[in-house]
Design a protein around this motif. Structure first.
Motif, PDB file in Angstrom:
ATOM      1  N   UNK A 275      -0.593 -11.249   6.866  1.00  0.00           N
ATOM      2  CA  UNK A 275      -1.909 -11.301   7.120  1.00  0.00           C
ATOM      3  C   UNK A 275      -2.076  -9.625   7.863  1.00  0.00           C
ATOM      4  N   UNK A 276      -3.077  -9.001   7.118  1.00  0.00           N
ATOM      5  CA  UNK A 276      -3.163  -7.606   7.726  1.00  0.00           C
ATOM      6  C   UNK A 276      -4.372  -7.421   8.376  1.00  0.00           C
ATOM      7  N   UNK A 277      -4.277  -6.941   9.629  1.00  0.00           N
ATOM      8  CA  UNK A 277      -5.228  -6.724  10.555  1.00  0.00           C
ATOM      9  C   UNK A 277      -6.058  -5.366  10.469  1.00  0.00           C
ATOM     10  N   UNK A 278      -5.253  -4.286   9.944  1.00  0.00           N
ATOM     11  CA  UNK A 278      -5.885  -3.079  10.034  1.00  0.00           C
ATOM     12  C   UNK A 278      -5.289  -2.155   8.914  1.00  0.00           C
ATOM     13  N   UNK A 279      -6.209  -1.298   8.343  1.00  0.00           N
ATOM     14  CA  UNK A 279      -5.828  -0.279   7.217  1.00  0.00           C
ATOM     15  C   UNK A 279      -6.289   0.971   7.689  1.00  0.00           C
ATOM     16  N   UNK A 287      -4.069   9.031  -4.855  1.00  0.00           N
ATOM     17  CA  UNK A 287      -2.708   8.570  -4.565  1.00  0.00           C
ATOM     18  C   UNK A 287      -2.796   7.834  -2.868  1.00  0.00           C
ATOM     19  N   UNK A 288      -3.938   8.059  -2.380  1.00  0.00           N
ATOM     20  CA  UNK A 288      -4.086   7.650  -0.931  1.00  0.00           C
ATOM     21  C   UNK A 288      -5.167   6.876  -0.717  1.00  0.00           C
ATOM     22  N   UNK A 289      -6.088   6.752  -1.532  1.00  0.00           N
ATOM     23  CA  UNK A 289      -7.316   5.815  -1.641  1.00  0.00           C
ATOM     24  C   UNK A 289      -7.534   5.257  -3.010  1.00  0.00           C
ATOM     25  N   UNK A 290      -6.757   4.012  -3.091  1.00  0.00           N
ATOM     26  CA  UNK A 290      -6.768   3.413  -4.480  1.00  0.00           C
ATOM     27  C   UNK A 290      -7.977   2.223  -4.747  1.00  0.00           C
ATOM     28  N   UNK A 291      -8.709   2.603  -5.670  1.00  0.00           N
ATOM     29  CA  UNK A 291     -10.115   1.564  -5.496  1.00  0.00           C
ATOM     30  C   UNK A 291      -9.546   0.155  -6.090  1.00  0.00           C
ATOM     31  N   UNK A 292      -8.457  -0.115  -6.961  1.00  0.00           N
ATOM     32  CA  UNK A 292      -8.001  -1.364  -7.046  1.00  0.00           C
ATOM     33  C   UNK A 292      -7.452  -1.774  -6.047  1.00  0.00           C
ATOM     34  N   UNK A 293      -6.740  -1.170  -5.211  1.00  0.00           N
ATOM     35  CA  UNK A 293      -6.012  -1.797  -3.900  1.00  0.00           C
ATOM     36  C   UNK A 293      -6.964  -2.292  -2.909  1.00  0.00           C
ATOM     37  N   UNK A 294      -7.908  -1.462  -2.882  1.00  0.00           N
ATOM     38  CA  UNK A 294      -8.990  -1.548  -1.849  1.00  0.00           C
ATOM     39  C   UNK A 294      -9.711  -3.133  -2.294  1.00  0.00           C
ATOM     40  N   UNK A 295      -9.895  -3.227  -3.469  1.00  0.00           N
ATOM     41  CA  UNK A 295     -10.744  -4.352  -3.924  1.00  0.00           C
ATOM     42  C   UNK A 295      -9.855  -5.646  -3.570  1.00  0.00           C
ATOM     43  N   UNK A 296      -8.466  -5.474  -4.107  1.00  0.00           N
ATOM     44  CA  UNK A 296      -7.911  -6.600  -4.073  1.00  0.00           C
ATOM     45  C   UNK A 296      -7.614  -7.059  -2.277  1.00  0.00           C
ATOM     46  N   UNK A 297      -7.381  -6.110  -1.583  1.00  0.00           N
ATOM     47  CA  UNK A 297      -7.133  -6.242  -0.034  1.00  0.00           C
ATOM     48  C   UNK A 297      -8.489  -7.053   0.472  1.00  0.00           C
ATOM     49  N   UNK A 298      -9.415  -6.447   0.183  1.00  0.00           N
ATOM     50  CA  UNK A 298     -10.572  -6.819   0.661  1.00  0.00           C
ATOM     51  C   UNK A 298     -11.137  -8.205  -0.113  1.00  0.00           C
ATOM     52  N   UNK A 299     -10.523  -8.492  -1.347  1.00  0.00           N
ATOM     53  CA  UNK A 299     -10.753  -9.825  -1.724  1.00  0.00           C
ATOM     54  C   UNK A 299     -10.000 -11.031  -1.038  1.00  0.00           C
ATOM     55  N   UNK A 300      -8.850 -10.433  -0.678  1.00  0.00           N
ATOM     56  CA  UNK A 300      -7.797 -11.506  -0.080  1.00  0.00           C
ATOM     57  C   UNK A 300      -8.206 -11.628   1.487  1.00  0.00           C
ATOM     58  N   UNK A 301      -8.389 -10.694   2.251  1.00  0.00           N
ATOM     59  CA  UNK A 301      -8.520 -10.585   3.789  1.00  0.00           C
ATOM     60  C   UNK A 301      -9.860 -10.416   4.223  1.00  0.00           C
ATOM     61  N   UNK A 302     -10.829 -10.091   3.394  1.00  0.00           N
ATOM     62  CA  UNK A 302     -12.271  -9.898   3.714  1.00  0.00           C
ATOM     63  C   UNK A 302     -12.538  -9.236   5.119  1.00  0.00           C
ATOM     64  N   UNK A 303     -13.303  -9.693   5.938  1.00  0.00           N
ATOM     65  CA  UNK A 303     -13.661  -8.908   7.292  1.00  0.00           C
ATOM     66  C   UNK A 303     -12.586  -9.277   8.278  1.00  0.00           C
TER      67      UNK A 303
END
Length: 503
Positions: A275-279, A287-303
């Protein structure tokens, strides 16, 4: 073929548009958080209670009344109080510069409360007098006068503030040169010496550690660090699971068809993470701000994830669906609500930002400090070398663990302004007063011309030169974890190594 793909990659960076505009719009400093998931920028901890800040009465009027002669005066920030000649300056006589960069003054009634504050905060003003930094002087255009707006006082550290001109951030150090189209083209046509071998050989030279990431719990004491690859690190400390600059995509590019491709896969998927608390995000490059990764992390952990991002990136994060976003300027701090004893501080670095053809430097860049009640972690992000790391070390150091880049540094005529080499990485290790450091930003993507195994080799040579034990600045395998604790015990994948802290 790879060199041509690199040229195409940089070309795509210039021609691809994203639907969201990044902006460096300033927000009221007194804006309060909207709650756990509200989007806000300033932290209540930026100013101590009762500390009133007001503008000097004559500062703005003097700025508006300057004549043509004084338009030759240049100003920029520095921790050194001096006047001299420096051709690397920026014209700050603009009406779109915020009042904060002109000069603020503390009311004397609030100074006693400030001195009694238990947590020391960074002063944002040069002095308590109501004076303006702008004076009418006639100077030569050929050698403009540098007027420093911070004064070094005994017992106080004046910090380098961010510089924004006409909505675009600038590097305020003489060690910076912006990349040009000609240099990018010249770099794209230069010889590639990376020589990355086939996967079969890579599996032997750079093996990937497979483990059950969901069972990586936050240690009761110490910092557990896991290298995912490139600049992506899982940091576990003080009850928090934190990711730095996460990228799990195959390519660091606006397209997954062209652009720099991974030659070492991630050791896990986003689904495998605890479980991720912060990014924390250092800047907006692909190579430091990846759109696909941001979308997947947000989909799994949300707010549940709190995104700590540089100034100007809030609108982009909101557009892709992230709600719990904290946008910070250099030296500002905030925290995860349930862990108010651990502070996330955005600190300077020498770099730049760009994702589309028209958004050059509209997003700030920097490094991150995570300051807990017992342990401190520093993430350098992407950076060229400059003296600001000495400031960071004096203000927030020493650090128990740092993550410092060592790769993507050749050729030096092009890369030295934006990427440090292993020798400079060791210098930053010393500047920030790091007890131990992890080498990052290597072994994953081929972004520059050095041989793919040169970064760790040259790091070892530099450590030997400075007589620093290699266990104090170490490399790790992809997916490998280590536990750093004040018991002087380093746990490495169930293997124990006794080390001593660096001084």
């Amino acid at each position: 073929m790879w060199r041509m793909r690199t040229v195409i990659h940089y070309y795509l960076k210039s021609v691809f548009f994203e639907s969201t505009k990044m902006t460096s719009k300033k927000i009221n400093m007194n804006e309060k958080p909207k709650g756990k998931t509200g989007v806000f920028r300033r932290s209540e901890s930026v100013m101590p209670p009762g500390l009133n800040v007001r503008k000097p009465s004559g500062a703005v009027s003097e700025l508006n009344s300057v004549g043509k002669e004084s338009q030759k005066l240049f100003r920029r920030s520095s921790m050194i109080c001096s006047e001299g000649f420096d051709k690397y300056t920026y014209d700050c006589h603009r009406h779109d510069i915020s009042a904060r960069s002109i000069g603020l003054a503390f009311e004397e009634s609030s100074l006693s409360e400030r001195n009694n504050t238990s947590r020391k905060l960074i002063p944002t003003v040069p002095s308590v007098k109501q004076t303006s930094i702008l004076k009418k002087k006639t100077v030569s255009i050929k050698n403009p006068l540098v007027k420093r707006d911070s004064v070094v006082h005994p017992g106080r550290i004046d910090t380098q503030q961010s510089l924004c001109i006409a909505g675009r951030f600038q590097n305020p150090w003489p060690t910076w040169r912006p990349p040009t189209f000609t240099n990018i083209l010249k770099f794209g046509l230069s010889k590639d010496n990376s020589k990355v071998p086939p996967k079969q050989e890579l599996d032997l030279v750079l093996p990937i550690v497979k483990q059950n990431f969901s069972k990586l719990t936050v240690p009761d004491d110490g910092i557990r660090v896991t290298w995912i690859g490139h600049s992506t690190v899982l940091v576990q400390m003080h009850g928090l699971n934190v990711l730095t600059d996460p990228i799990f995509s195959d390519r660091a590019s606006p397209s997954q068809v062209v652009g720099p491709k991974r030659y070492r896969d991630p050791p896990c998927s986003i689904h495998d993470l605890p479980h991720i608390n912060a990014v924390v995000i250092s800047h907006s490059h692909y190579d430091h701000l990846d759109l696909n990764t941001v979308i997947l992390l947000n989909a799994r952990f949300g707010t549940d994830i709190r995104w700590f991002v540089p100034l100007g990136l809030q609108s982009w994060m909101m557009h892709v669906g992230c709600e719990n976003v904290v946008e910070l300027d250099w030296w500002e701090e905030n925290c995860v609500p349930e862990h108010s004893d651990t502070f996330f501080v955005f600190t300077p670095a020498q770099h730049w930002s760009k994702r589309t053809i028209a958004d050059d430097n509209k997003v700030l860049w920097g490094s991150w400090c995570i300051l807990g009640p017992k342990y401190r972690f520093f993430f350098a992000g992407d950076t060229g070398y400059c003296d600001v790391f000495k400031q960071i070390g004096r203000v927030h150091g020493p650090f128990d663990l740092c993550a410092i880049p060592i790769g993507a540094y050749e050729p030096r005529w092009f890369m030295k302004y934006q990427h440090i080499n292993p020798e400079e990485a060791v210098q930053i290790h010393m500047d920030v007063r790091s007890k131990r450091s992890l080498a990052i930003h290597w072994g994953t993507f081929c972004l520059a011309n050095e041989y793919y195994l040169d970064p760790p080799r040259k790091l070892r040579d530099s450590l030997d030169k400075h007589e620093i034990p290699p266990e104090l600045f170490f490399t790790m395998k992809h997916g490998e974890s280590r536990l750093i604790a004040q018991t002087n015990l380093v746990k490495r994948n169930n293997m124990h190594m006794v080390n001593s802290y660096g001084k």
